[in-house]
Design a protein around this motif. Structure first.
Motif, PDB file in Angstrom:
ATOM      1  N   PRO A 195      18.977  -2.214  -2.551  1.00 32.07           N
ATOM      2  CA  PRO A 195      17.788  -1.357  -2.484  1.00 32.07           C
ATOM      3  C   PRO A 195      17.409  -0.827  -3.859  1.00 32.07           C
ATOM      4  O   PRO A 195      18.210  -0.866  -4.805  1.00 32.07           O
ATOM      5  N   ARG A 234       9.664  10.232   2.895  1.00 31.51           N
ATOM      6  CA  ARG A 234       9.193   9.814   4.211  1.00 31.51           C
ATOM      7  C   ARG A 234       8.287   8.585   4.093  1.00 31.51           C
ATOM      8  O   ARG A 234       7.362   8.558   3.277  1.00 31.51           O
ATOM      9  N   ASP A 235       8.582   7.583   4.880  1.00 30.70           N
ATOM     10  CA  ASP A 235       7.833   6.315   4.926  1.00 30.70           C
ATOM     11  C   ASP A 235       8.087   5.431   3.707  1.00 30.70           C
ATOM     12  O   ASP A 235       7.758   4.245   3.741  1.00 30.70           O
ATOM     13  N   ASP A 253      10.897   4.436   2.305  1.00 31.68           N
ATOM     14  CA  ASP A 253      11.999   3.489   2.471  1.00 31.68           C
ATOM     15  C   ASP A 253      11.514   2.186   3.102  1.00 31.68           C
ATOM     16  O   ASP A 253      11.898   1.092   2.681  1.00 31.68           O
ATOM     17  N   ARG A 254      10.627   2.287   4.093  1.00 36.70           N
ATOM     18  CA  ARG A 254      10.156   1.074   4.761  1.00 36.70           C
ATOM     19  C   ARG A 254       9.026   0.392   3.994  1.00 36.70           C
ATOM     20  O   ARG A 254       8.733  -0.780   4.238  1.00 36.70           O
ATOM     21  N   ARG A 255       8.403   1.099   3.060  1.00 36.30           N
ATOM     22  CA  ARG A 255       7.307   0.534   2.291  1.00 36.30           C
ATOM     23  C   ARG A 255       7.793  -0.216   1.054  1.00 36.30           C
ATOM     24  O   ARG A 255       7.076  -1.063   0.522  1.00 36.30           O
ATOM     25  N   SER A 290      10.144  -2.864  -0.718  1.00 35.41           N
ATOM     26  CA  SER A 290      10.917  -4.052  -0.348  1.00 35.41           C
ATOM     27  C   SER A 290      12.403  -3.823  -0.614  1.00 35.41           C
ATOM     28  O   SER A 290      12.794  -3.434  -1.707  1.00 35.41           O
ATOM     29  N   GLY A 350      14.178  -1.521   0.698  1.00 34.46           N
ATOM     30  CA  GLY A 350      14.529  -0.134   0.957  1.00 34.46           C
ATOM     31  C   GLY A 350      14.815   0.661  -0.305  1.00 34.46           C
ATOM     32  O   GLY A 350      14.737   0.141  -1.422  1.00 34.46           O
ATOM     33  N   ALA A 357       3.249   1.090  -2.642  1.00 27.80           N
ATOM     34  CA  ALA A 357       4.064   1.735  -1.621  1.00 27.80           C
ATOM     35  C   ALA A 357       3.917   3.248  -1.630  1.00 27.80           C
ATOM     36  O   ALA A 357       4.164   3.919  -0.627  1.00 27.80           O
TER      37      ALA A 357
END
Length: 268
Positions: free
Chosen positions: A157, A168-169, A171-173, A175, A177, A261
């Motif tokens: 990551p 918030r958000d 981590d998923r945005r 690549s 993590g 991101a």
């Protein structure tokens, strides 16, 4: 005397010598309970060490370059700087809260800004014995050795210093993590950690100021990275308003994806 536009090494040498003197002076107060005052409505501390370091920097730098403007966190702002093509941008102690608490991560931040962009920059962390330097056409150095940002690595990551409420958000945005790095109390030093590869990226909350950013901005750039707005724009310094919006910093190969991101965080 103004440095030639294509050679800022004399100014870099001047900044380095002055930052070392100011850092040594600040160390005389470190972990010795310096007097502390509160400014900005009681939100920001300033210590006797900040003022003592500022006095040294102002004396050393302006005596050598009297035609340069002056912008420092610990000097009342003078609008005359806006008429100057070249300006010193100074934070005598970046990380004052850490300094007061006896923690090592604080630094002297000193830059020369020419036509709105940094052309020489120094970060000196005397308690850590670390010196970061860069001039416009040179390489970024840490204690005399070249430093470089990291490249993307699909196997891990992104190591990222980011305020918890901005995570918030994210981590998923991003690549692969995000691995969140714990709080770094000096913003300038945090950017230097991106420059030397200890972390991969960082986000900067809105309302950081020129003096927090200018020296580290150049050091990061000369290490292969960049500090930009969430529109992907480079920062402009020595404007009437010296505070900035939410920012992102990373190596150039990571930057566009990081900005994409993070764009939803504009206004943080």
């Amino acid at each position: 005397m103004t440095s030639p536009a294509n050679d800022w090494t004399a100014d870099l040498d001047l900044l380095t010598a002055a930052a070392r003197l100011a850092g040594a002076r600040a160390l005389e107060f470190f972990r010795k309970g310096p007097e502390v005052w509160w400014k900005n409505g009681g939100h920001s501390p300033v210590s006797a060490a900040d003022f003592a370091a500022n006095d040294i920097l102002k004396k050393e730098l302006l005596s050598a370059r009297p035609n340069y403007g002056w912008l420092s966190e610990e000097t009342d702002d003078d609008a005359g700087r806006l008429d100057c093509e070249t300006v010193f941008v100074i934070d005598p102690i970046d990380g004052t809260r850490a300094f007061i608490a006896g923690k090592d991560i604080w630094c002297v931040s000193a830059a020369v800004v020419h036509r709105g962009r940094p052309v020489a920059g120094v970060l000196f962390a005397p308690s850590l014995d670390e010196l970061f330097t860069a001039a416009l056409d040179g390489v970024a150095l840490k204690n005399g050795e070249p430093i470089r940002v990291t490249e993307p690595d699909a196997d891990r990551p992104t190591r990222m210093a980011v305020p918890e409420d901005m995570l918030r958000d994210l981590d998923r945005r991003v690549s692969g993590g995000v691995h969140r790095i714990s709080h770094v109390p000096s913003l300038a030093y945090r950017l230097a950690m991106v420059a030397d590869g200890r972390i991969d990226a960082t986000l900067v909350k809105r309302n950081a100021h020129d003096w927090d950013l200018a020296a580290a901005d150049l050091i990061l750039a000369r290490a292969g990275g960049s500090l930009v707005t969430l529109d992907g724009e480079a920062l402009s310094y020595n404007r009437p308003n010296v505070s900035h919006e939410t920012l992102a910093a990373a190596g150039l190969s990571r930057l566009s994806s990081l900005v994409d991101a993070s764009r939803h965080l504009a206004g943080h």
